[in-house]
Design a protein around this motif. Sequence first.
Motif, short mmCIF file in Angstrom:
data_model
loop_
_atom_site.label_atom_id
_atom_site.label_comp_id
_atom_site.label_asym_id
_atom_site.label_seq_id
_atom_site.Cartn_x
_atom_site.Cartn_y
_atom_site.Cartn_z
N ALA A 28 -43.72 81.88 60.11
CA ALA A 28 -44.81 82.65 59.51
C ALA A 28 -44.31 83.55 58.40
O ALA A 28 -45.04 83.84 57.44
N ARG A 29 -43.08 84.01 58.50
CA ARG A 29 -42.55 84.93 57.49
C ARG A 29 -42.29 84.24 56.15
O ARG A 29 -42.17 84.91 55.12
N LEU A 30 -42.18 82.92 56.15
CA LEU A 30 -41.97 82.22 54.89
C LEU A 30 -43.28 81.84 54.21
O LEU A 30 -43.28 81.36 53.08
N LEU A 31 -44.40 82.06 54.88
CA LEU A 31 -45.68 81.69 54.30
C LEU A 31 -45.96 82.47 53.02
O LEU A 31 -46.62 81.97 52.10
N THR A 32 -45.46 83.70 52.93
CA THR A 32 -45.68 84.50 51.73
C THR A 32 -44.99 83.89 50.51
O THR A 32 -45.34 84.22 49.38
#
Length: 257
Positions: free
Chosen positions: A200-204
């Motif tokens: 989820a942290r790479l979605l940005t």
Amino acid sequence: MRPQWLIDLHEDFPGSASVAAALDDAVIVEERDAMVGRWPVVQPGRTLIGYGTMPTMTRLRRVPQLGEAVFDDYTMLRCSFYYRDVYDLLGRTAVLVPFSAVSALPLRRMFDSDQVFIRSDTNYKLFPAGVHAIAELGRWLEIYDQYRDQLVVVSEVVTFEREYRCFCRNGRFVCGSSYPIKPYLPVPEHVRGFAETAAARLLTHGSTTVTVDVGVAPDGELRLVELGGVNSWGIYGSNVADFITAMEAEALARAGV
């Protein structure tokens, strides 16, 4: 219409054979053809998915009209890029330095150990990642001196009782299994949750499809091993049908279908 798969069959990458066997109309990309840029003809306008070795997928990514078959952004799959987002999940001290600087580091003082773990910054595995005795590190550094200008990860040594590979899309677990030693086991729920946190942290950064490799320490603590892509990462004991479904959904979403 379902996406068209371009499969790079290679004896060193058994995942591609598993995926190809589950498809009715996969187009096989021969290694010798990929090396010279002789790519298969595909139906115009059809959504594409590539799966195979990293060298072939890297070449395919550069080809107009066919490059969309590869989702992976290899620039973002460097430790020097994604560590900033997930460093707290590593569960160990790690630094990024030029290969040529390793010999000058006070490694024993940094890690309070006689051993150190070293890996390439990239997923290309320019040299074998592994644990080294600090007293004997000089010879190894000489052997791989050709990479002196490359970034490397130097970290404290940690041990894992088991490792899991989790494929995630849009920050949610899709499929996975233990790896790389058989028998492949299902991914426990708490490991899935940990993997989803990292993904989820790479979605940005727009990275919607990733693999999250998770290690389980002897005390049960979960630690991030590394993040990877999906087009050239082995599926091991993952459910092939679930992998195919997720990849096809990603391809259609990117094509706006």
